[in-house]
Write an enzyme that holds these catalytic residues in place. Structure first.
Site, PDB file in Angstrom:
ATOM      1  N   ASN A 161       0.870  -1.179   0.000  1.00 13.19           N
ATOM      2  CA  ASN A 161       0.000   0.000   0.000  1.00 13.19           C
ATOM      3  C   ASN A 161       0.912   1.236   0.000  1.00 13.19           C
ATOM      4  OD1 ASN A 161      -1.734   2.088   0.628  1.00 13.19           O
ATOM      5  ND2 ASN A 161      -2.826   0.958   2.240  1.00 13.19           N
ATOM      6  N   ARG A 175      -2.367  -1.478  -3.790  1.00 13.66           N
ATOM      7  CA  ARG A 175      -3.381  -0.427  -3.735  1.00 13.66           C
ATOM      8  C   ARG A 175      -3.034   0.580  -4.834  1.00 13.66           C
ATOM      9  NH1 ARG A 175      -3.212   4.784  -0.167  1.00 13.66           N
ATOM     10  NH2 ARG A 175      -5.300   5.589  -0.504  1.00 13.66           N
ATOM     11  N   HIS A 188     -10.325   6.316  -1.459  1.00 11.83           N
ATOM     12  CA  HIS A 188     -10.488   5.571  -0.200  1.00 11.83           C
ATOM     13  C   HIS A 188     -11.594   4.524  -0.313  1.00 11.83           C
ATOM     14  CE1 HIS A 188      -8.809   9.270   2.133  1.00 11.83           C
ATOM     15  NE2 HIS A 188      -7.835   8.415   1.891  1.00 11.83           N
ATOM     16  N   LEU A 203     -10.698   9.342   8.242  1.00 15.22           N
ATOM     17  CA  LEU A 203      -9.838  10.472   8.618  1.00 15.22           C
ATOM     18  C   LEU A 203      -8.414   9.969   8.855  1.00 15.22           C
ATOM     19  CD1 LEU A 203     -12.238  12.119  11.255  1.00 15.22           C
ATOM     20  CD2 LEU A 203     -12.026  12.711   8.832  1.00 15.22           C
ATOM     21  N   ARG A 214      -3.745  18.842   2.482  1.00 16.99           N
ATOM     22  CA  ARG A 214      -4.594  19.218   1.336  1.00 16.99           C
ATOM     23  C   ARG A 214      -5.738  20.108   1.799  1.00 16.99           C
ATOM     24  NH1 ARG A 214      -5.539  13.319  -0.759  1.00 16.99           N
ATOM     25  NH2 ARG A 214      -3.700  12.687   0.399  1.00 16.99           N
ATOM     26  N   ARG A 263      -2.023  14.484  15.917  1.00 21.76           N
ATOM     27  CA  ARG A 263      -1.599  14.312  17.321  1.00 21.76           C
ATOM     28  C   ARG A 263      -0.937  15.581  17.842  1.00 21.76           C
ATOM     29  NH1 ARG A 263       0.925   8.588  15.846  1.00 21.76           N
ATOM     30  NH2 ARG A 263       1.331   9.866  14.041  1.00 21.76           N
ATOM     31  N   ASN A 268      -8.629   6.952  16.470  1.00 19.29           N
ATOM     32  CA  ASN A 268      -7.865   7.260  17.687  1.00 19.29           C
ATOM     33  C   ASN A 268      -8.206   8.556  18.393  1.00 19.29           C
ATOM     34  OD1 ASN A 268      -5.974   4.966  17.700  1.00 19.29           O
ATOM     35  ND2 ASN A 268      -5.381   5.813  15.727  1.00 19.29           N
ATOM     36  N   GLU A 278      -7.305  -1.802   5.115  1.00 17.31           N
ATOM     37  CA  GLU A 278      -7.239  -1.775   3.653  1.00 17.31           C
ATOM     38  C   GLU A 278      -6.410  -2.943   3.133  1.00 17.31           C
ATOM     39  OE1 GLU A 278      -6.070   2.452   3.926  1.00 17.31           O
ATOM     40  OE2 GLU A 278      -7.204   2.727   2.094  1.00 17.31           O
TER      41      GLU A 278
HETATM   42  P1  AMP Z   1      -3.564   7.076   8.501  1.00 16.09           P
HETATM   43  O1  AMP Z   1      -3.388   7.801   7.178  1.00 16.09           O
HETATM   44  O2  AMP Z   1      -4.843   6.334   8.586  1.00 16.09           O
HETATM   45  O3  AMP Z   1      -2.365   6.231   8.874  1.00 16.09           O
HETATM   46  O4  AMP Z   1      -3.661   8.221   9.619  1.00 16.09           O
HETATM   47  C1  AMP Z   1      -2.609   9.104   9.877  1.00 16.09           C
HETATM   48  C2  AMP Z   1      -3.092  10.209  10.764  1.00 16.09           C
HETATM   49  O5  AMP Z   1      -3.641   9.660  11.963  1.00 16.09           O
HETATM   50  C3  AMP Z   1      -2.001  11.191  11.182  1.00 16.09           C
HETATM   51  O6  AMP Z   1      -2.404  12.521  10.921  1.00 16.09           O
HETATM   52  C4  AMP Z   1      -1.889  10.957  12.680  1.00 16.09           C
HETATM   53  O7  AMP Z   1      -1.591  12.129  13.351  1.00 16.09           O
HETATM   54  C5  AMP Z   1      -3.294  10.518  13.029  1.00 16.09           C
HETATM   55  N1  AMP Z   1      -3.344   9.833  14.327  1.00 16.09           N
HETATM   56  C6  AMP Z   1      -2.807   8.649  14.688  1.00 16.09           C
HETATM   57  N2  AMP Z   1      -3.028   8.421  16.009  1.00 16.09           N
HETATM   58  C7  AMP Z   1      -3.720   9.496  16.486  1.00 16.09           C
HETATM   59  C8  AMP Z   1      -4.240   9.877  17.769  1.00 16.09           C
HETATM   60  N3  AMP Z   1      -4.085   9.101  18.844  1.00 16.09           N
HETATM   61  N4  AMP Z   1      -4.897  11.051  17.865  1.00 16.09           N
HETATM   62  C9  AMP Z   1      -5.040  11.847  16.802  1.00 16.09           C
HETATM   63  N5  AMP Z   1      -4.580  11.544  15.569  1.00 16.09           N
HETATM   64  C10 AMP Z   1      -3.925  10.397  15.409  1.00 16.09           C
END
Ligand code: AMP
Length: 403
Positions: A7, A95, A184, A213, A245, A288, A338, A388
């Site tokens: 991916n 992917r 997605h 998200l 973006r 985060r 999360n 995914e």
């Molecule tokens: P992904 O593309 O699904 O891997 O998601 C990545 C995004 O998830 C990044 O912007 C991270 O900051 C966010 N993320 C991961 N863990 C947390 C958390 N505990 N709280 C807020 N955002 C998170």
């Protein structure tokens, strides 16, 4: 059958090696921050007793090719590897973000498919090139394996014409295929299916809004199990506010940047794809860090978070009108799975629409699917971990075993 899923994101590579008949993940990993000064590679090997052996290395990984070659080596590593010979891998599922209107399901990759993916590069400049690189390297490293493309756009091919067309002269669709494609799709389809199973609703009867998200963010209105509208469009740029973006903007801003600020299309493209979103508002694309800064009282970060959640609420309202009455509102991906704060803010003020979050449940994180709505909520609010890679593995397996 040993099946590898690759991916490739704009600056990352996730991979998982499955033993399909035993429904087992043998190995997984993540290459992050490709192209930056300090990249990171994390590789894991899962043992039969449930133990995990892993190693993480910080080093410069200049591009996707270097990253993928490292993945190939790690899978064959003496200590942490899971295969002795590359030919043990019988299939690789990739992917691919943009499949245009040509692909409504997964396909075995051949020269013609690669040409078709290449011809769509202008529509997904951040994603289709690394996806093609992933395919090229996998063909070299695993020459015996069947290569399969699973498209992010495929699930959205069920959208009706009045939703996927733009109100611009029809020649742009007829001659240039400019329309909404959405992305997605693998994730939206997977979490919707999981939600249906969880709720005991037949998957083809499910009405839901799924909110993915991650670094990229999108929402999909799902009516009777099918995508009927989605927030990304011709490209992964519109819709929700994302890490870097912009999401929806007035297209006239682009003319302003070009005519008044003398910016080239390339510069504008970079600005909207890589310097906007959370990064544009608060200088930081990782949610985060944004949340940490909000807790410290940082005004810019607070504004970015408010804007991010407000956009989600607007789309919930719109999609409720399209797909309602809803069985479920689904949060998924890095932020959706999360972040309690983002989920709370995204549902704020929607009580009159039957969407009522329970604060305590929202804060209790548990593994697997979680219901976080209040008892009186008419809509179930679910946190559904997306997978995914598993979805790509299943689609790849189905294709190569049915040949
Ligand atoms: P992904 O593309 O699904 O891997 O998601 C990545 C995004 O998830 C990044 O912007 C991270 O900051 C966010 N993320 C991961 N863990 C947390 C958390 N505990 N709280 C807020 N955002 C998170």
């Amino acid at each position: 059958m040993k099946l590898l899923v690759i991916n490739t994101g704009s600056s990352s590579i996730k991979y998982k090696l499955f033993e399909m008949e035993e429904k087992k993940v043998m190995s997984a990993g993540l290459v992050e921050k490709i192209g930056e000064e300090q990249s990171r590679i994390k590789h894991q090997r899962f043992l039969s007793d449930g133990k995990v052996e892993e190693k993480t290395e910080d080093l410069a990984i200049k591009d996707h090719r270097v990253g993928l070659e490292m993945v190939g080596n790690l899978l064959q590593d003496e200590q942490l590897g899971v295969i002795k010979d590359p030919n043990e891998i019988k299939a690789v599922g990739h992917r691919v973000v943009h499949g245009g209107s040509r692909f409504s399901e997964a396909v075995i990759i051949n020269a013609e498919v690669k040409d078709a993916i290449h011809s769509l590069v202008t529509l997904a400049p951040l994603h289709n090139p690394p996806n093609l690189e992933g395919i090229a390297v996998a063909e070299e490293v695993f020459p015996q394996a069947k290569q399969v493309a699973v498209f992010d756009t495929a699930f959205h091919q069920s959208m009706p014409d009045y939703a996927f067309l733009y109100a611009i002269p029809k020649k742009y669709y007829q001659e240039h295929r400019i329309r909404v494609y959405g992305m997605h799709g693998t994730s939206h389809q997977y979490v919707a299916h999981q939600a249906a199973i969880h709720l005991g609703v037949l998957p083809h009867k499910l009405n839901a809004v799924s909110i993915h998200l991650g670094n990229g963010c999108s929402m999909t209105a799902i009516k009777n199990g099918k995508s009927v509208d989605t927030s990304m469009g011709l490209s992964p740029l519109p819709g929700l506010i994302m890490g870097t973006r912009s999401g929806d903007i007035d297209p006239a801003i682009i003319f302003y940047m070009g005519n008044k600020l003398n910016m080239s299309f390339e510069e504008i493209d970079r600005e909207l794809n890589k310097q906007s979103g959370l990064k544009g508002v608060a200088g930081e694309n990782d949610m985060r860090t944004i949340i940490e800064r909000v807790e410290e009282g940082d005004q810019e970060a607070s504004l970015a978070l408010e804007m991010y959640a407000y956009r989600i609420r607007k789309y919930i309202g719109a999609y409720l009108a399209i797909a309602g009455p809803l069985d479920a509102l689904i949060f998924t991906a890095g932020v959706g799975e999360n972040s309690t704060v983002v989920r709370e803010k995204a549902c704020q003020g929607l009580e009159h629409l039957g969407i009522i979050l329970n604060r305590a449940k929202n804060f209790q994180r548990q593994k697997g699917i979680q219901e976080i709505q209040d008892e009186v909520s008419t809509v179930k609010i679910l946190v559904v971990p997306t997978d995914e890679e598993l979805s790509i593995a299943e689609q790849t397996y189905q294709l190569v075993t049915s040949e």
